[in-house]
Scaffold this motif. Sequence first.
Motif, PDB file in Angstrom:
ATOM      1  N   ARG A  24      19.871  16.648  61.021  1.00  0.00           N
ATOM      2  CA  ARG A  24      20.429  16.866  59.687  1.00  0.00           C
ATOM      3  C   ARG A  24      19.852  18.121  59.018  1.00  0.00           C
ATOM      4  O   ARG A  24      20.373  18.573  58.015  1.00  0.00           O
ATOM      5  CB  ARG A  24      20.119  15.653  58.802  1.00  0.00           C
ATOM      6  CG  ARG A  24      20.677  14.327  59.314  1.00  0.00           C
ATOM      7  CD  ARG A  24      22.176  14.347  59.345  1.00  0.00           C
ATOM      8  NE  ARG A  24      22.759  13.056  59.659  1.00  0.00           N
ATOM      9  CZ  ARG A  24      23.688  12.868  60.579  1.00  0.00           C
ATOM     10  NH1 ARG A  24      24.072  13.877  61.328  1.00  0.00           N
ATOM     11  NH2 ARG A  24      24.216  11.687  60.786  1.00  0.00           N
ATOM     12  N   HIS A  25      18.774  18.646  59.563  1.00  0.00           N
ATOM     13  CA  HIS A  25      18.104  19.805  58.976  1.00  0.00           C
ATOM     14  C   HIS A  25      18.230  20.993  59.919  1.00  0.00           C
ATOM     15  O   HIS A  25      17.828  20.912  61.084  1.00  0.00           O
ATOM     16  CB  HIS A  25      16.628  19.489  58.710  1.00  0.00           C
ATOM     17  CG  HIS A  25      16.414  18.343  57.777  1.00  0.00           C
ATOM     18  ND1 HIS A  25      16.464  17.024  58.199  1.00  0.00           N
ATOM     19  CD2 HIS A  25      16.163  18.307  56.445  1.00  0.00           C
ATOM     20  CE1 HIS A  25      16.246  16.228  57.164  1.00  0.00           C
ATOM     21  NE2 HIS A  25      16.056  16.968  56.092  1.00  0.00           N
ATOM     22  N   PHE A  26      18.785  22.101  59.429  1.00  0.00           N
ATOM     23  CA  PHE A  26      19.068  23.260  60.260  1.00  0.00           C
ATOM     24  C   PHE A  26      18.477  24.533  59.664  1.00  0.00           C
ATOM     25  O   PHE A  26      18.251  24.633  58.462  1.00  0.00           O
ATOM     26  CB  PHE A  26      20.583  23.435  60.437  1.00  0.00           C
ATOM     27  CG  PHE A  26      21.229  22.318  61.208  1.00  0.00           C
ATOM     28  CD1 PHE A  26      21.347  22.386  62.586  1.00  0.00           C
ATOM     29  CD2 PHE A  26      21.707  21.189  60.548  1.00  0.00           C
ATOM     30  CE1 PHE A  26      21.921  21.343  63.299  1.00  0.00           C
ATOM     31  CE2 PHE A  26      22.292  20.146  61.254  1.00  0.00           C
ATOM     32  CZ  PHE A  26      22.395  20.230  62.633  1.00  0.00           C
ATOM     33  N   PRO A  30      22.555  32.174  63.431  1.00  0.00           N
ATOM     34  CA  PRO A  30      23.772  31.964  64.222  1.00  0.00           C
ATOM     35  C   PRO A  30      23.476  31.475  65.631  1.00  0.00           C
ATOM     36  O   PRO A  30      22.399  31.737  66.181  1.00  0.00           O
ATOM     37  CB  PRO A  30      24.412  33.357  64.244  1.00  0.00           C
ATOM     38  CG  PRO A  30      23.263  34.299  64.081  1.00  0.00           C
ATOM     39  CD  PRO A  30      22.310  33.602  63.155  1.00  0.00           C
ATOM     40  N   VAL A  31      24.430  30.781  66.200  1.00  0.00           N
ATOM     41  CA  VAL A  31      24.345  30.344  67.592  1.00  0.00           C
ATOM     42  C   VAL A  31      24.945  31.457  68.447  1.00  0.00           C
ATOM     43  O   VAL A  31      26.048  31.936  68.170  1.00  0.00           O
ATOM     44  CB  VAL A  31      25.116  29.029  67.807  1.00  0.00           C
ATOM     45  CG1 VAL A  31      25.127  28.634  69.271  1.00  0.00           C
ATOM     46  CG2 VAL A  31      24.507  27.916  66.957  1.00  0.00           C
ATOM     47  N   ALA A  32      24.228  31.875  69.451  1.00  0.00           N
ATOM     48  CA  ALA A  32      24.718  32.941  70.325  1.00  0.00           C
ATOM     49  C   ALA A  32      26.058  32.535  70.951  1.00  0.00           C
ATOM     50  O   ALA A  32      26.208  31.397  71.410  1.00  0.00           O
ATOM     51  CB  ALA A  32      23.690  33.244  71.411  1.00  0.00           C
ATOM     52  N   GLY A 149      19.928  21.875  67.757  1.00  0.00           N
ATOM     53  CA  GLY A 149      20.152  20.553  67.202  1.00  0.00           C
ATOM     54  C   GLY A 149      21.633  20.306  66.976  1.00  0.00           C
ATOM     55  O   GLY A 149      22.412  21.237  66.770  1.00  0.00           O
ATOM     56  N   MET A 150      22.014  19.044  67.035  1.00  0.00           N
ATOM     57  CA  MET A 150      23.398  18.670  66.737  1.00  0.00           C
ATOM     58  C   MET A 150      23.389  17.377  65.949  1.00  0.00           C
ATOM     59  O   MET A 150      22.568  16.487  66.202  1.00  0.00           O
ATOM     60  CB  MET A 150      24.218  18.516  68.013  1.00  0.00           C
ATOM     61  CG  MET A 150      25.722  18.501  67.762  1.00  0.00           C
ATOM     62  SD  MET A 150      26.678  18.564  69.300  1.00  0.00           S
ATOM     63  CE  MET A 150      27.019  16.824  69.531  1.00  0.00           C
ATOM     64  N   GLY A 151      24.285  17.274  64.987  1.00  0.00           N
ATOM     65  CA  GLY A 151      24.415  16.067  64.185  1.00  0.00           C
ATOM     66  C   GLY A 151      25.860  15.609  64.150  1.00  0.00           C
ATOM     67  O   GLY A 151      26.773  16.431  64.003  1.00  0.00           O
ATOM     68  N   HIS A 181      20.397  25.995  65.108  1.00  0.00           N
ATOM     69  CA  HIS A 181      18.955  26.062  65.317  1.00  0.00           C
ATOM     70  C   HIS A 181      18.242  25.141  64.326  1.00  0.00           C
ATOM     71  O   HIS A 181      18.708  24.933  63.193  1.00  0.00           O
ATOM     72  CB  HIS A 181      18.471  27.501  65.134  1.00  0.00           C
ATOM     73  CG  HIS A 181      19.009  28.438  66.171  1.00  0.00           C
ATOM     74  ND1 HIS A 181      18.438  28.583  67.418  1.00  0.00           N
ATOM     75  CD2 HIS A 181      20.082  29.276  66.149  1.00  0.00           C
ATOM     76  CE1 HIS A 181      19.125  29.469  68.119  1.00  0.00           C
ATOM     77  NE2 HIS A 181      20.127  29.903  67.371  1.00  0.00           N
ATOM     78  N   VAL A 182      17.130  24.605  64.755  1.00  0.00           N
ATOM     79  CA  VAL A 182      16.316  23.733  63.903  1.00  0.00           C
ATOM     80  C   VAL A 182      14.863  24.191  63.983  1.00  0.00           C
ATOM     81  O   VAL A 182      14.436  24.776  64.980  1.00  0.00           O
ATOM     82  CB  VAL A 182      16.432  22.250  64.329  1.00  0.00           C
ATOM     83  CG1 VAL A 182      17.855  21.747  64.166  1.00  0.00           C
ATOM     84  CG2 VAL A 182      15.959  22.048  65.769  1.00  0.00           C
TER      85      VAL A 182
END
Length: 218
Positions: A24-26, A30-32, A149-151, A181-182
């Motif tokens: 839940r916390h990021f 950006p994600v490559a 991370g994924m939620g 990213h987390v």
Amino acid sequence: MAKCFNESDREAVYRAIYERRDMRHFVRDPVAPEVLQRLLDAAHHAPSVGYMQPWRIARITDPALRAALHESVESERLATADALGKRREEFMKLKVEGMLACGELLVMALMDGREKHIFGRRTLPEMDLASVACAIQNMWLAARAEGLGMGWVSLFDVEVVRTLLGMPQGARPVAILCLGHVAEFYPEPMLETERWASRLPLSQCVFENRWPDERDEK
């Protein structure tokens, strides 16, 4: 007999399973693109009943659409809180999504026209949903292996999301996925940390030959 993975590869699979978290916390990075592509491909290689491949994935890049989806989730969060009665205030303290901070926002949906797929669905039509869940889990485990991370957000009005994404008749959103990213992964599931619930003993979920009689457990 087929060969198993070597020891280090086998341990990596189990590590991803045990260290996966509903995040839940990021961190606002950006994600490559190449990493995102690998994760989407991992989802697309999930098993599906009758090989129907019912998943459809919408990548949300429009800030206004992201905000509208977040508003839908917030509305349902309040409605869920009201429905919980005595646990309302406890629920309201929980962070249930990270939609505005994650690097990527995805909507996982069931495709339209699923009724034409009979193989594996004649008596269990919900197996299309089970197949989509497998795709989500594939992505979740791959994301953990990538250090992302994924939620899974499920607090939303289905018809509102359908309308926002212009889904055809019969298509249905299943999950809003926050990916990014987390700073760190939770040491245990957040709902355990917050004492909302705890993991059941495996012995309560596995049995042999027949459903256990409640009288046998007393």
